[in-house]
Write a protein that holds these residues in place. Structure first.
Motif, short mmCIF file in Angstrom:
data_model
loop_
_atom_site.label_atom_id
_atom_site.label_comp_id
_atom_site.label_asym_id
_atom_site.label_seq_id
_atom_site.Cartn_x
_atom_site.Cartn_y
_atom_site.Cartn_z
N VAL A 274 0.81 -1.23 0.00
CA VAL A 274 0.00 0.00 0.00
C VAL A 274 0.84 1.27 0.00
CG1 VAL A 274 -1.95 -1.14 1.11
CG2 VAL A 274 -0.31 0.11 2.52
N GLY A 275 2.12 1.16 0.40
CA GLY A 275 3.02 2.31 0.42
C GLY A 275 3.13 2.94 1.80
N VAL A 276 4.24 3.64 2.00
CA VAL A 276 4.53 4.36 3.24
C VAL A 276 5.00 5.74 2.85
CG1 VAL A 276 6.02 4.42 5.29
CG2 VAL A 276 5.13 2.22 4.47
N PRO A 277 4.44 6.82 3.42
CA PRO A 277 3.40 6.85 4.45
C PRO A 277 2.15 6.10 3.99
CG PRO A 277 4.21 9.09 3.98
CD PRO A 277 4.83 8.16 2.98
N LEU A 278 1.46 5.55 4.98
CA LEU A 278 0.25 4.79 4.68
C LEU A 278 -0.79 5.69 4.03
CD1 LEU A 278 -0.06 2.67 7.94
CD2 LEU A 278 0.83 1.94 5.72
N PRO A 279 -1.57 5.16 3.10
CA PRO A 279 -2.60 5.97 2.44
C PRO A 279 -3.72 6.36 3.40
CG PRO A 279 -2.69 3.68 1.68
CD PRO A 279 -1.50 3.79 2.58
N ALA A 280 -4.39 7.45 3.07
CA ALA A 280 -5.42 8.04 3.93
C ALA A 280 -6.50 7.04 4.35
CB ALA A 280 -6.05 9.24 3.25
N HIS A 281 -6.89 6.13 3.46
CA HIS A 281 -7.98 5.21 3.81
C HIS A 281 -7.59 4.21 4.90
CE1 HIS A 281 -5.93 2.64 0.80
NE2 HIS A 281 -6.47 1.63 1.48
N THR A 282 -6.30 4.11 5.22
CA THR A 282 -5.85 3.19 6.28
C THR A 282 -5.63 3.90 7.61
OG1 THR A 282 -3.49 3.43 5.81
CG2 THR A 282 -4.70 1.73 4.56
N LEU A 283 -5.87 5.21 7.61
CA LEU A 283 -5.56 6.04 8.79
C LEU A 283 -6.77 6.80 9.30
CD1 LEU A 283 -2.29 7.67 7.42
CD2 LEU A 283 -2.43 5.83 9.10
N GLU A 284 -6.71 7.14 10.57
CA GLU A 284 -7.65 8.07 11.20
C GLU A 284 -6.79 9.20 11.74
OE1 GLU A 284 -9.71 8.12 15.50
OE2 GLU A 284 -10.25 6.38 14.26
N VAL A 285 -6.85 10.37 11.10
CA VAL A 285 -6.01 11.49 11.50
C VAL A 285 -6.43 11.97 12.89
CG1 VAL A 285 -5.33 13.87 10.96
CG2 VAL A 285 -5.54 12.17 9.13
N VAL A 286 -5.45 12.05 13.77
CA VAL A 286 -5.69 12.49 15.15
C VAL A 286 -5.36 13.98 15.29
CG1 VAL A 286 -5.07 12.12 17.58
CG2 VAL A 286 -5.20 10.16 16.02
N GLN A 287 -4.20 14.40 14.74
CA GLN A 287 -3.78 15.80 14.80
C GLN A 287 -3.09 16.16 13.50
OE1 GLN A 287 -4.43 17.85 17.30
NE2 GLN A 287 -5.06 16.39 18.87
N THR A 288 -3.37 17.36 13.00
CA THR A 288 -2.66 17.89 11.83
C THR A 288 -1.97 19.18 12.23
OG1 THR A 288 -4.58 19.13 11.08
CG2 THR A 288 -4.31 16.91 10.18
N GLY A 289 -1.06 19.64 11.38
CA GLY A 289 -0.36 20.89 11.65
C GLY A 289 0.44 20.84 12.95
N VAL A 290 1.05 19.69 13.22
CA VAL A 290 1.81 19.51 14.46
C VAL A 290 3.22 20.02 14.25
CG1 VAL A 290 2.69 17.81 16.11
CG2 VAL A 290 0.42 17.50 15.09
N ASP A 291 3.65 20.92 15.10
CA ASP A 291 5.03 21.40 15.13
C ASP A 291 5.86 20.34 15.86
OD1 ASP A 291 7.36 22.80 16.50
OD2 ASP A 291 6.61 24.43 15.24
N TRP A 292 7.09 20.12 15.40
CA TRP A 292 7.93 19.09 16.03
C TRP A 292 8.04 19.31 17.55
CZ3 TRP A 292 9.24 14.42 14.90
CH2 TRP A 292 10.21 13.77 15.66
N GLU A 293 8.10 20.56 17.97
CA GLU A 293 8.24 20.88 19.40
C GLU A 293 7.01 20.47 20.21
OE1 GLU A 293 11.18 21.86 20.63
OE2 GLU A 293 11.92 21.78 18.57
N GLU A 294 5.88 20.27 19.55
CA GLU A 294 4.67 19.83 20.26
C GLU A 294 4.73 18.36 20.63
OE1 GLU A 294 0.71 21.69 19.04
OE2 GLU A 294 1.86 21.65 17.16
N LEU A 295 5.58 17.60 19.94
CA LEU A 295 5.75 16.18 20.27
C LEU A 295 6.69 16.12 21.47
CD1 LEU A 295 6.25 14.99 16.61
CD2 LEU A 295 4.27 14.47 18.03
N GLN A 296 6.11 15.95 22.63
CA GLN A 296 6.89 15.96 23.87
C GLN A 296 7.16 14.52 24.31
OE1 GLN A 296 4.70 18.45 26.59
NE2 GLN A 296 4.86 20.22 25.24
#
Length: 142
Positions: free
Chosen positions: A85-107
């Motif tokens: 299916v490819g990586v990054p995984l295609p949209a139909h295999t995912l449920e987006v939790v957060q978009t527009g995440v700045d790297w610094e927000e990943l704590q």
């Protein structure tokens, strides 16, 4: 409950996601230019990937700050299916939790990730290089 695919992923440790040096090429975020980061909790698998680059809102033509998407995988796919299916995984295999995440927000913590008021207790992780979906006619993945 989530069942992993019994693949040899690393046990999550803070050192596994920590920057390896001071040069930008040694930063963990730099590895997400051509890879995605998969994270597993005891119940779910998540994909952290770069958003498609956009231009700065000023119209100056300079690239905007790199942003990321944090998404839950609807089902944990074994590597053979990820190649298909490819990586990054295609949209139909995912449920987006957060978009527009700045790297610094990943704590990153010793056993968890904090992101926008949510805590994810992490068990395993895996960096996977980008893969083009393999064709139905049996062509190999790139």
């Amino acid at each position: 409950p989530h069942r992993g695919c019994n693949e040899p992923w690393l046990r999550y440790t803070l050192a596994a996601v920590a920057d390896k040096g001071l040069k930008p090429s040694q930063w963990t975020s730099s590895s997400l230019i051509d890879s995605v980061l998969f994270l597993e909790t005891s119940s779910s698998r998540y994909q952290v990937s770069r958003s498609l680059p956009t231009e700065d809102a000023s119209g100056s033509g300079t690239p905007a700050k790199e942003m990321y998407v944090f998404a839950r995988c609807k089902a944990p796919l074994p590597s053979t299916l990820m190649h298909r299916v490819g990586v990054p995984l295609p949209a139909h295999t995912l449920e987006v939790v957060q978009t527009g995440v700045d790297w610094e927000e990943l704590q990153w913590g010793t056993s968890q990730l904090h992101l926008r008021g949510h805590e994810y207790q992490l068990k395993r992780l895996h960096f996977q290089r980008h893969l083009k979906a393999s064709a139905e006619n049996g062509a190999d993945a790139a």
